[in-house]
Design a protein around this motif. Structure first.
Motif, short mmCIF file in Angstrom:
data_model
loop_
_atom_site.label_atom_id
_atom_site.label_comp_id
_atom_site.label_asym_id
_atom_site.label_seq_id
_atom_site.Cartn_x
_atom_site.Cartn_y
_atom_site.Cartn_z
N LEU A 89 -12.28 -2.09 5.70
CA LEU A 89 -12.50 -0.87 4.93
C LEU A 89 -11.86 -0.91 3.55
O LEU A 89 -12.35 -0.24 2.63
CB LEU A 89 -11.93 0.34 5.69
CG LEU A 89 -12.37 0.55 7.14
CD1 LEU A 89 -11.72 1.81 7.70
CD2 LEU A 89 -13.89 0.64 7.24
N PHE A 90 -10.77 -1.68 3.38
CA PHE A 90 -9.97 -1.51 2.16
C PHE A 90 -9.13 -2.75 1.90
O PHE A 90 -8.67 -3.41 2.84
CB PHE A 90 -9.06 -0.29 2.36
CG PHE A 90 -8.30 0.15 1.15
CD1 PHE A 90 -8.94 0.80 0.11
CD2 PHE A 90 -6.93 -0.07 1.05
CE1 PHE A 90 -8.24 1.22 -1.02
CE2 PHE A 90 -6.22 0.33 -0.06
CZ PHE A 90 -6.88 0.99 -1.10
N ASP A 91 -8.93 -3.06 0.62
CA ASP A 91 -8.09 -4.18 0.19
C ASP A 91 -6.90 -3.61 -0.57
O ASP A 91 -7.00 -3.26 -1.75
CB ASP A 91 -8.90 -5.12 -0.70
CG ASP A 91 -8.14 -6.39 -1.06
OD1 ASP A 91 -6.89 -6.35 -1.14
OD2 ASP A 91 -8.79 -7.42 -1.29
N LEU A 92 -5.76 -3.50 0.11
CA LEU A 92 -4.58 -2.86 -0.48
C LEU A 92 -4.07 -3.64 -1.68
O LEU A 92 -3.74 -3.05 -2.72
CB LEU A 92 -3.47 -2.74 0.58
CG LEU A 92 -2.16 -2.13 0.10
CD1 LEU A 92 -2.36 -0.70 -0.43
CD2 LEU A 92 -1.11 -2.14 1.21
N GLU A 93 -3.99 -4.95 -1.56
CA GLU A 93 -3.44 -5.75 -2.66
C GLU A 93 -4.31 -5.61 -3.91
O GLU A 93 -3.79 -5.48 -5.03
CB GLU A 93 -3.35 -7.21 -2.23
CG GLU A 93 -2.63 -8.08 -3.23
CD GLU A 93 -1.74 -9.13 -2.58
OE1 GLU A 93 -1.03 -9.81 -3.34
OE2 GLU A 93 -1.76 -9.25 -1.34
#
Length: 351
Positions: free
Chosen positions: A48-52
């Motif tokens: 869902l998401f790429d924090l970095e």
């Protein structure tokens, strides 16, 4: 007073390898179709998401917001429940909590903690880039194995535990302060911050840090038999986030709060889908509105019986029905008499 925003949905319990739960685009479309207006994203789920990337790429953050807006949704907050947990882990739980971190730091508690702290720092930057003002996490726990004092806790053990917990969290809180984002600890059994008393201990240890705040979830208070309505009265100034989750507590001759090692279905205290438990949400929404809470009402679905998709569908309607559109006028304004100071003096017999 301001009107609570919502309904929103925490996506952690729904993310899956199967569509529509395997990408942000498809899960957003699904949530929007149920009537949700916002989503809370688990930052650890790469489906869902790429924090970095979000911490360093403003363009990526704009893409995330545009994708959600395409489906009529807003991003309410990011979550780092798993990473926050790893900021403070008692050695008794090392093996079990390794699964929350990448393989390269398994069997290495110091490296795992350093990874978790870095994740929290990234979350501060990502939240700022996304224009968010609040963030949810867990505190982790150094003292949880000693929650019930037998044998008696050594003198100073609790103080030392909270001193160390504060030492680990202060740089993170400062980073979130620089980003203009509140850190909202979910007050939760298994964490050193699991009730009002422990939150106050922590708050004192971090010198009443302005970014040390609360995610309010009444379900965890029902299971502890804590007064969840009085909690709002006491801590409303620190409540910056709200998980709408139901629960019930039905003690028996066999078990009570501790649950007797039973499965969730068999426990005296268990989480339920919204409306199926014992939480008085009418009073909760009233109190939060009274105290000017203007954050999101975020459904966190957890239930030992009902299918998650049924719980999500019912949850959107449940929250929508409980949000109070607050008034901008007094109900008795029609009887207002337009008087001046001289008239008031006359009414009081002072002139």
């Amino acid at each position: 007073m301001r009107t609570i925003k919502g309904p929103a949905l925490f996506l952690a319990q729904f993310a899956d390898d199967n569509p529509p739960f395997n990408s942000l685009d498809s899960i957003a479309k699904w949530a929007s179709g149920l009537g949700y207006k916002g989503v809370q994203i688990p930052s650890w789920d790469s489906r869902l998401f790429d924090l970095e990337r979000a911490a360093s790429d403003q363009g990526y953050c704009e893409e995330i917001k545009a994708l959600l807006a395409h489906h009529g949704l807003e991003l309410t907050e990011l979550s780092t429940h798993l990473q926050g947990q790893l900021v403070a882990v008692h050695p008794a739980y090392d093996e079990m909590f390794d699964g929350f971190a990448p393989r390269e730091v398994h069997n290495n508690p110091q490296a795992r903690q350093a990874w978790a702290v870095r994740q929290m720092m990234l979350a501060a930057k990502a939240s700022k880039n996304l224009g968010l003002t609040a963030h949810v996490t867990f505190s982790g726990a150094l003292l949880w194995p000693y929650i019930y004092p037998w044998p008696q806790r050594p003198q100073g053990l609790v103080e030392a535990g909270f001193e160390e917990l504060a030492k680990r969290w202060m740089p993170i809180l400062d980073a979130f302060d620089a980003a203009g984002v509140d850190v909202c600890y979910e007050i939760h059994p298994g964490e050193d911050l699991h009730d009002g008393a422990t939150f106050e201990r922590f708050l004192s240890a971090v010198n009443n840090h302005p970014r040390a705040n609360i995610l309010y979830d009444p379900s965890h208070f029902v299971l502890q038999q804590l007064d969840y309505l009085a909690f709002i009265d006491r801590y409303h100034e620190r409540i910056k986030m709200f998980h709408v989750k139901d629960a019930e507590f039905n003690p028996s001759a066999q078990q009570g709060v501790y649950g007797g090692y039973q499965s969730w279905v068999e426990r005296a205290g268990r989480f339920r889908s919204l409306g199926d438990g014992q939480v008085n949400f009418s009073q909760i929404f009233s109190k939060l509105s009274q105290y000017d809470f203007d954050g999101w009402a975020v459904v966190e679905w957890e239930c030992c019986m009902k299918h998650p998709e049924a719980g999500a569908a019912e949850g959107a309607k449940f929250v929508e029905q409980h949000i109070i559109p607050v008034t901008d006028k007094a109900f008795d304004d029609f009887a207002d008499a337009d008087v001046d100071e001289q008239t008031n003096q006359q009414i009081l017999g002072l002139s």
